[in-house]
Motif scaffolding. Structure first.
Motif, PDB file in Angstrom:
ATOM      1  N   MET A 130       0.852  -1.202   0.000  1.00  0.00           N
ATOM      2  CA  MET A 130       0.000   0.000   0.000  1.00  0.00           C
ATOM      3  C   MET A 130       0.880   1.242   0.000  1.00  0.00           C
ATOM      4  SD  MET A 130      -2.880   1.194   2.775  1.00  0.00           S
ATOM      5  CE  MET A 130      -3.865  -0.249   2.410  1.00  0.00           C
ATOM      6  N   THR A 131       0.575   2.194  -0.878  1.00  0.00           N
ATOM      7  CA  THR A 131       1.369   3.418  -0.975  1.00  0.00           C
ATOM      8  C   THR A 131       1.032   4.338   0.173  1.00  0.00           C
ATOM      9  OG1 THR A 131       1.357   3.227  -3.356  1.00  0.00           O
ATOM     10  CG2 THR A 131       1.963   5.357  -2.431  1.00  0.00           C
ATOM     11  N   ARG A 132       2.068   4.885   0.801  1.00  0.00           N
ATOM     12  CA  ARG A 132       1.847   5.803   1.925  1.00  0.00           C
ATOM     13  C   ARG A 132       1.659   7.212   1.385  1.00  0.00           C
ATOM     14  NH1 ARG A 132       6.756   5.079   5.846  1.00  0.00           N
ATOM     15  NH2 ARG A 132       7.822   5.339   3.833  1.00  0.00           N
ATOM     16  N   THR A 133       0.518   7.794   1.629  1.00  0.00           N
ATOM     17  CA  THR A 133       0.210   9.127   1.108  1.00  0.00           C
ATOM     18  C   THR A 133       0.889  10.216   1.912  1.00  0.00           C
ATOM     19  OG1 THR A 133      -1.777   9.202   2.449  1.00  0.00           O
ATOM     20  CG2 THR A 133      -2.022   8.389   0.191  1.00  0.00           C
ATOM     21  N   ASN A 134       1.474   9.891   3.092  1.00  0.00           N
ATOM     22  CA  ASN A 134       2.131  10.929   3.878  1.00  0.00           C
ATOM     23  C   ASN A 134       3.582  11.116   3.491  1.00  0.00           C
ATOM     24  OD1 ASN A 134       2.926   8.462   4.811  1.00  0.00           O
ATOM     25  ND2 ASN A 134       2.975   9.068   6.987  1.00  0.00           N
ATOM     26  N   SER A 135       4.125  10.320   2.551  1.00  0.00           N
ATOM     27  CA  SER A 135       5.482  10.527   2.056  1.00  0.00           C
ATOM     28  C   SER A 135       5.473  11.593   0.989  1.00  0.00           C
ATOM     29  CB  SER A 135       6.034   9.215   1.490  1.00  0.00           C
ATOM     30  OG  SER A 135       5.297   8.833   0.344  1.00  0.00           O
ATOM     31  N   PRO A 136       6.632  12.237   0.690  1.00  0.00           N
ATOM     32  CA  PRO A 136       6.674  13.278  -0.331  1.00  0.00           C
ATOM     33  C   PRO A 136       6.210  12.768  -1.678  1.00  0.00           C
ATOM     34  CG  PRO A 136       8.654  13.390   1.026  1.00  0.00           C
ATOM     35  CD  PRO A 136       7.931  12.149   1.420  1.00  0.00           C
ATOM     36  N   THR A 137       6.661  11.548  -2.082  1.00  0.00           N
ATOM     37  CA  THR A 137       6.254  11.016  -3.384  1.00  0.00           C
ATOM     38  C   THR A 137       4.774  10.712  -3.404  1.00  0.00           C
ATOM     39  OG1 THR A 137       8.445  10.041  -3.619  1.00  0.00           O
ATOM     40  CG2 THR A 137       6.711   9.217  -5.062  1.00  0.00           C
ATOM     41  N   GLY A 138       4.286  10.113  -2.319  1.00  0.00           N
ATOM     42  CA  GLY A 138       2.859   9.804  -2.260  1.00  0.00           C
ATOM     43  C   GLY A 138       2.011  11.047  -2.267  1.00  0.00           C
ATOM     44  N   SER A 139       2.446  12.107  -1.544  1.00  0.00           N
ATOM     45  CA  SER A 139       1.686  13.355  -1.509  1.00  0.00           C
ATOM     46  C   SER A 139       1.659  14.014  -2.878  1.00  0.00           C
ATOM     47  CB  SER A 139       2.313  14.306  -0.481  1.00  0.00           C
ATOM     48  OG  SER A 139       2.287  13.724   0.799  1.00  0.00           O
ATOM     49  N   ALA A 140       2.807  14.023  -3.547  1.00  0.00           N
ATOM     50  CA  ALA A 140       2.841  14.623  -4.881  1.00  0.00           C
ATOM     51  C   ALA A 140       1.972  13.836  -5.856  1.00  0.00           C
ATOM     52  CB  ALA A 140       4.287  14.674  -5.383  1.00  0.00           C
ATOM     53  N   GLY A 141       2.019  12.493  -5.745  1.00  0.00           N
ATOM     54  CA  GLY A 141       1.195  11.682  -6.638  1.00  0.00           C
ATOM     55  C   GLY A 141      -0.279  11.898  -6.401  1.00  0.00           C
ATOM     56  N   VAL A 200      -0.073  32.392  -2.595  1.00  0.00           N
ATOM     57  CA  VAL A 200      -0.843  32.395  -1.350  1.00  0.00           C
ATOM     58  C   VAL A 200      -0.120  31.591  -0.274  1.00  0.00           C
ATOM     59  CG1 VAL A 200      -2.982  31.579  -0.279  1.00  0.00           C
ATOM     60  CG2 VAL A 200      -3.066  32.809  -2.440  1.00  0.00           C
ATOM     61  N   LEU A 201       0.423  30.437  -0.646  1.00  0.00           N
ATOM     62  CA  LEU A 201       1.175  29.632   0.316  1.00  0.00           C
ATOM     63  C   LEU A 201       2.390  30.396   0.856  1.00  0.00           C
ATOM     64  CD1 LEU A 201       1.162  26.095  -1.346  1.00  0.00           C
ATOM     65  CD2 LEU A 201      -0.094  26.819   0.682  1.00  0.00           C
ATOM     66  N   MET A 202       3.093  31.086  -0.035  1.00  0.00           N
ATOM     67  CA  MET A 202       4.257  31.859   0.398  1.00  0.00           C
ATOM     68  C   MET A 202       3.842  32.999   1.322  1.00  0.00           C
ATOM     69  SD  MET A 202       6.366  31.960  -3.218  1.00  0.00           S
ATOM     70  CE  MET A 202       7.687  32.953  -2.512  1.00  0.00           C
ATOM     71  N   LEU A 203       2.724  33.638   1.007  1.00  0.00           N
ATOM     72  CA  LEU A 203       2.239  34.727   1.857  1.00  0.00           C
ATOM     73  C   LEU A 203       1.848  34.216   3.234  1.00  0.00           C
ATOM     74  CD1 LEU A 203       0.085  36.816  -0.658  1.00  0.00           C
ATOM     75  CD2 LEU A 203       2.330  37.400   0.295  1.00  0.00           C
ATOM     76  N   ILE A 204       1.231  33.035   3.271  1.00  0.00           N
ATOM     77  CA  ILE A 204       0.872  32.456   4.564  1.00  0.00           C
ATOM     78  C   ILE A 204       2.119  32.171   5.387  1.00  0.00           C
ATOM     79  CG2 ILE A 204      -0.131  30.421   5.683  1.00  0.00           C
ATOM     80  CD1 ILE A 204      -2.157  30.310   3.402  1.00  0.00           C
ATOM     81  N   GLY A 205       3.141  31.590   4.737  1.00  0.00           N
ATOM     82  CA  GLY A 205       4.390  31.325   5.445  1.00  0.00           C
ATOM     83  C   GLY A 205       5.048  32.594   5.944  1.00  0.00           C
ATOM     84  N   ASN A 206       5.078  33.620   5.098  1.00  0.00           N
ATOM     85  CA  ASN A 206       5.654  34.901   5.521  1.00  0.00           C
ATOM     86  C   ASN A 206       4.847  35.537   6.643  1.00  0.00           C
ATOM     87  OD1 ASN A 206       7.747  34.773   3.667  1.00  0.00           O
ATOM     88  ND2 ASN A 206       6.596  35.827   2.070  1.00  0.00           N
ATOM     89  N   GLY A 207       3.524  35.360   6.581  1.00  0.00           N
ATOM     90  CA  GLY A 207       2.681  35.894   7.648  1.00  0.00           C
ATOM     91  C   GLY A 207       2.987  35.253   8.991  1.00  0.00           C
ATOM     92  N   VAL A 208       3.207  33.928   8.964  1.00  0.00           N
ATOM     93  CA  VAL A 208       3.576  33.238  10.202  1.00  0.00           C
ATOM     94  C   VAL A 208       4.897  33.773  10.746  1.00  0.00           C
ATOM     95  CG1 VAL A 208       4.226  31.003  11.179  1.00  0.00           C
ATOM     96  CG2 VAL A 208       2.292  31.156   9.598  1.00  0.00           C
ATOM     97  N   VAL A 243       6.792  22.437   2.035  1.00  0.00           N
ATOM     98  CA  VAL A 243       5.404  22.265   1.596  1.00  0.00           C
ATOM     99  C   VAL A 243       5.140  23.065   0.322  1.00  0.00           C
ATOM    100  CG1 VAL A 243       2.994  22.717   2.220  1.00  0.00           C
ATOM    101  CG2 VAL A 243       4.559  21.741   3.908  1.00  0.00           C
ATOM    102  N   THR A 244       5.675  24.274   0.240  1.00  0.00           N
ATOM    103  CA  THR A 244       5.473  25.091  -0.963  1.00  0.00           C
ATOM    104  C   THR A 244       6.096  24.429  -2.187  1.00  0.00           C
ATOM    105  OG1 THR A 244       5.461  27.112   0.377  1.00  0.00           O
ATOM    106  CG2 THR A 244       5.851  27.358  -1.982  1.00  0.00           C
ATOM    107  N   LEU A 245       7.323  23.937  -2.045  1.00  0.00           N
ATOM    108  CA  LEU A 245       7.975  23.262  -3.164  1.00  0.00           C
ATOM    109  C   LEU A 245       7.233  21.988  -3.557  1.00  0.00           C
ATOM    110  CD1 LEU A 245      11.759  23.664  -2.213  1.00  0.00           C
ATOM    111  CD2 LEU A 245      10.517  24.819  -4.062  1.00  0.00           C
ATOM    112  N   LEU A 246       6.760  21.252  -2.562  1.00  0.00           N
ATOM    113  CA  LEU A 246       6.042  20.012  -2.849  1.00  0.00           C
ATOM    114  C   LEU A 246       4.758  20.286  -3.620  1.00  0.00           C
ATOM    115  CD1 LEU A 246       5.803  16.938  -2.389  1.00  0.00           C
ATOM    116  CD2 LEU A 246       4.590  17.446  -0.260  1.00  0.00           C
ATOM    117  N   ILE A 247       4.014  21.262  -3.155  1.00  0.00           N
ATOM    118  CA  ILE A 247       2.750  21.581  -3.824  1.00  0.00           C
ATOM    119  C   ILE A 247       3.009  22.196  -5.197  1.00  0.00           C
ATOM    120  CG2 ILE A 247       0.689  23.042  -3.689  1.00  0.00           C
ATOM    121  CD1 ILE A 247       0.691  22.622  -0.698  1.00  0.00           C
ATOM    122  N   ALA A 248       4.046  23.019  -5.303  1.00  0.00           N
ATOM    123  CA  ALA A 248       4.379  23.609  -6.600  1.00  0.00           C
ATOM    124  C   ALA A 248       4.750  22.520  -7.602  1.00  0.00           C
ATOM    125  CB  ALA A 248       5.514  24.608  -6.439  1.00  0.00           C
ATOM    126  N   ALA A 249       5.552  21.537  -7.141  1.00  0.00           N
ATOM    127  CA  ALA A 249       5.925  20.445  -8.043  1.00  0.00           C
ATOM    128  C   ALA A 249       4.707  19.637  -8.461  1.00  0.00           C
ATOM    129  CB  ALA A 249       6.957  19.547  -7.358  1.00  0.00           C
TER     130      ALA A 249
END
Length: 242
Positions: A1-12, A42-50, A220-226
Motif C-alpha cells: 500500500m502506498t503511503r500518502t504521507n510521504s513526499p512522493t505519495g503526496s505529490a502523486g 498564497v502559500l508563500m504569503l501564509i508562510g511569511n505571515g507566520v 510544503v510550498t515546493l512540494l505543492i508547486a511540483a
C-alpha cells in the motif's frame, strides 16, 4: 500500500486530484497556469505571515524587557536620591553647620518637582506588555510628596539652632522614607526578574517556531508547486496526445 504521507505519495495524490478535477479541465491553459501561480503565492504569503507574526511577538517581548528595566531604573533612582539626601542631611546635622544644611536643603528642594515629573513620565511611557505592580507608582509619588514638608521642617529647626530636633526629625521622618524606597526596590527587582524570565522564555519559544516554520513552509510550498506543475502539464499534454 502506498503511503500518502510521504513526499512522493503526496505529490502523486496531488497530481491525481488536480489532473482529474472537472473544474481544472474546464479552464484554458492560461487560467490553469495563473491559478497555479496564485496558489503558490498564497502559500508563500501564509508562510511569511507566520514568520512576521513570530517576529512581532519577539519585538513585543523585547519591549517588555526594556519596560521592566525602565521601571527598575526609576525606582532605583528615587531610592538613590533618598539615600543621598538622608546621608547629606545627617552629615550637616552632625556638624551643626546651618549654612551647609541650608545649602543641602536648597539643592534637594529644587529638584523635587523635576523628580516627580520624571517619575510620572517614566511610568506613563511603559509599554502595555509590562505588568507593573499598581502600587509602585503611588508609593513613589507618596514618598516624593512627603519629602518637601520634612525638608522645610528640618530647615526651620536648623535656622533656630535646634540641632537635636533636626537629628531626630531626620531619623524619624526622612530615614523611614529611605527604608520604604529600599523595600520597594527589592519588590520591584523580584517582579522584574520574574518578567525577564517569562519574556526570555517567550522569545525562545518564538525563535523555535521560526526555525520550524521556515523549512516546513519551504518544503510544503515546493512540494505543492511540483505537484501542481506536473498536474497542469498532464492536464495540457494528455488531451493533445489523445
Amino acid at each position: 500500500m502506498t503511503r500518502t504521507n510521504s513526499p512522493t505519495g503526496s505529490a502523486g495524490w496531488l497530481r491525481h486530484a488536480t489532473a482529474n478535477s472537472p473544474f481544472l479541465n474546464r479552464l484554458n491553459i492560461h487560467r490553469r497556469l495563473t491559478l497555479c501561480f496564485i496558489f503558490i503565492i498564497v502559500l508563500m504569503l501564509i508562510g511569511n505571515g507566520v514568520l512576521l507574526w513570530q517576529l512581532h511577538l519577539i519585538s513585543a517581548q523585547v519591549e517588555r524587557l526594556n519596560g521592566v528595566n525602565e521601571e527598575l531604573i526609576e525606582v532605583l533612582r528615587v531610592h538613590t536620591g533618598l539615600l543621598s539626601a538622608y546621608e547629606r542631611l545627617g552629615a550637616a546635622a552632625r556638624s551643626e553647620d546651618s549654612g551647609r544644611l541650608l545649602k543641602e536643603w536648597a539643592t534637594l528642594r529644587a529638584g523635587l518637582a523635576e523628580d516627580a515629573q520624571r517619575t510620572q513620565a517614566a511610568f506613563s511611557h511603559l509599554p502595555p506588555e509590562v505588568n507593573a505592580d499598581q502600587t509602585v507608582l503611588p508609593t513613589l509619588e507618596s514618598i516624593e510628596r512627603a519629602l518637601p514638608s520634612h525638608l522645610d521642617a528640618i530647615r526651620a529647626l536648623a535656622a533656630s539652632g535646634e540641632w537635636e530636633a533636626v537629628r531626630i526629625r531626620i531619623e524619624v521622618q526622612v530615614q523611614p522614607l529611605e527604608s520604604l524606597s529600599s523595600e520597594l526596590v527589592k519588590d520591584v527587582a523580584r517582579e522584574v526578574e520574574e518578567q525577564r524570565a517569562q519574556a526570555t522564555l517567550n522569545i525562545s519559544r518564538a525563535e523555535r517556531r521560526i526555525f520550524l516554520a521556515v523549512p516546513i513552509t519551504g518544503f510544503v510550498t515546493l512540494l505543492i508547486a511540483a505537484g501542481l506543475g506536473v498536474a497542469i502539464t498532464r492536464s495540457i499534454t494528455e488531451p493533445l496526445g489523445a
